[in-house]
Enzyme design. Structure first.
Site, PDB file in Angstrom:
ATOM      1  N   ASP A 174      38.668  67.366  33.641  1.00  0.00           N
ATOM      2  CA  ASP A 174      39.219  66.410  34.858  1.00  0.00           C
ATOM      3  C   ASP A 174      37.606  66.915  35.926  1.00  0.00           C
ATOM      4  O   ASP A 174      38.000  68.545  36.064  1.00  0.00           O
ATOM      5  CB  ASP A 174      40.638  65.930  35.133  1.00  0.00           C
ATOM      6  N   ASP A 180      38.358  66.298  40.570  1.00  0.00           N
ATOM      7  CA  ASP A 180      39.438  66.608  41.286  1.00  0.00           C
ATOM      8  C   ASP A 180      40.704  67.372  41.204  1.00  0.00           C
ATOM      9  O   ASP A 180      41.591  67.030  40.039  1.00  0.00           O
ATOM     10  CB  ASP A 180      40.043  65.590  42.015  1.00  0.00           C
TER      11      ASP A 180
HETATM   12  C1  BG6 Z   1      40.922  60.894  41.025  1.00  0.00           C
HETATM   13  C2  BG6 Z   1      42.248  61.760  41.946  1.00  0.00           C
HETATM   14  O1  BG6 Z   1      40.063  61.629  40.240  1.00  0.00           O
HETATM   15  O2  BG6 Z   1      40.115  59.842  41.069  1.00  0.00           O
HETATM   16  C3  BG6 Z   1      42.749  60.207  42.643  1.00  0.00           C
HETATM   17  O3  BG6 Z   1      43.004  62.033  41.067  1.00  0.00           O
HETATM   18  C4  BG6 Z   1      41.349  58.973  42.882  1.00  0.00           C
HETATM   19  O4  BG6 Z   1      43.215  61.091  43.563  1.00  0.00           O
HETATM   20  C5  BG6 Z   1      40.436  58.739  42.138  1.00  0.00           C
HETATM   21  O5  BG6 Z   1      42.473  58.249  43.516  1.00  0.00           O
HETATM   22  C6  BG6 Z   1      39.666  57.351  42.491  1.00  0.00           C
HETATM   23  O6  BG6 Z   1      38.609  57.850  42.873  1.00  0.00           O
HETATM   24  P1  BG6 Z   1      37.649  57.650  43.739  1.00  0.00           P
HETATM   25  O7  BG6 Z   1      36.815  58.416  44.433  1.00  0.00           O
HETATM   26  O8  BG6 Z   1      37.174  56.885  42.739  1.00  0.00           O
HETATM   27  O9  BG6 Z   1      38.418  56.438  44.703  1.00  0.00           O
HETATM   28 MG    MG Z   2      42.343  65.897  38.762  1.00  0.00          MG
END
Ligand code: BG6
Ligand code: MG
Length: 214
Positions: free
Chosen positions: A8, A10
């Site tokens: 993963d 984030d």
């Molecule tokens: C995930 C994060 O990786 O991506 C979430 O943990 C986030 O917090 C999700 O909402 C979607 O991300 P994005 O950048 O498409 O808004």
């Molecule tokens: Mg994550």
């Protein structure tokens, strides 16, 4: 035998989970909706739209409003990641990626985020990945297994040959639903259902992952 390690992004390789929180917090404050770090735990790993639904806590909204709020939150988020550099990689992440690849493991990113390409570019790690599956893929987001299964297919390995590294409960759920092994990073209350739990990747080497790699 594990042949591929699916990361993963984030909250695992970089601390963007904090930026996601701050951007949602700013939007919630503007909308007058109470939202704190505890509420934010449920948003970890889930898609932008699902995050907004959770944040609204049943408050009614039109599709047009939802779109505007998602766009606004994303503007705040993109503002903060545009300043990122490879220094924003979390401790241990780069060493482990190199060690895995030197030892013949395939590596991949599997993230719910549509901003994955930009974050990978800022961190300069795209060249360390055999494939990248992100929130732009036409598949159900975590906690559904789809993104992980798509990554395995692209890598040419079976789900049983994959180890997933995740910081989110929804991510561990998704990986387990895919039939993959799991390394959870963070508190047990969040990722205690993973096969192995560590606080983070700091100082983590292949030898520490033996219980889940063999
Ligand atoms: C995930 C994060 O990786 O991506 C979430 O943990 C986030 O917090 C999700 O909402 C979607 O991300 P994005 O950048 O498409 O808004
Ligand atoms: Mg994550």
């Amino acid at each position: 035998m594990i042949r591929a390690v699916l990361f993963d992004l984030d909250g695992v390789l970089t601390d963007t989970s904090e930026y996601h929180y701050l951007a949602w917090k700013r939007l919630a404050d503007e909308l007058g909706i109470p939202f704190d770090r505890e509420d934010n735990e449920a948003l970890r790993g889930v898609s932008r739209r699902e995050s907004l639904v959770l944040l609204l806590k049943g408050r009614p909204a039109t599709e047009e409003e939802m779109q505007e709020w998602m766009d606004r939150k994303n503007r705040y988020y993109v503002e903060s990641i545009s300043q990122m550099t490879p220094d924003n990689l979390l401790p241990g992440a780069l060493d482990l990626l190199h060690e895995l690849r030197e030892n013949g493991y395939k590596t991949a990113i599997v993230s719910s985020s549509k901003n994955t390409p930009m974050v990978l570019e800022r961190l300069n790690i795209a060249n360390l990945m055999d494939t990248v599956v992100d929130g732009n893929a036409p598949a159900r987001s975590k906690p559904a297994p789809d993104l992980f299964l798509l990554a395995a297919e692209r890598l040419g390995v079976s789900p049983q040959e994959c180890l997933v590294v995740e910081d989110a409960a929804a991510g561990i759920d998704a990986a387990r639903a895919a039939g993959m092994r799991t390394l959870g990073l963070g508190p047990r209350e969040r990722v205690g259902h993973a096969d192995l739990v560590l606080p983070d990747l700091k100082g983590v080497h292949l030898s520490d992952l033996k219980p889940v790699l063999e």
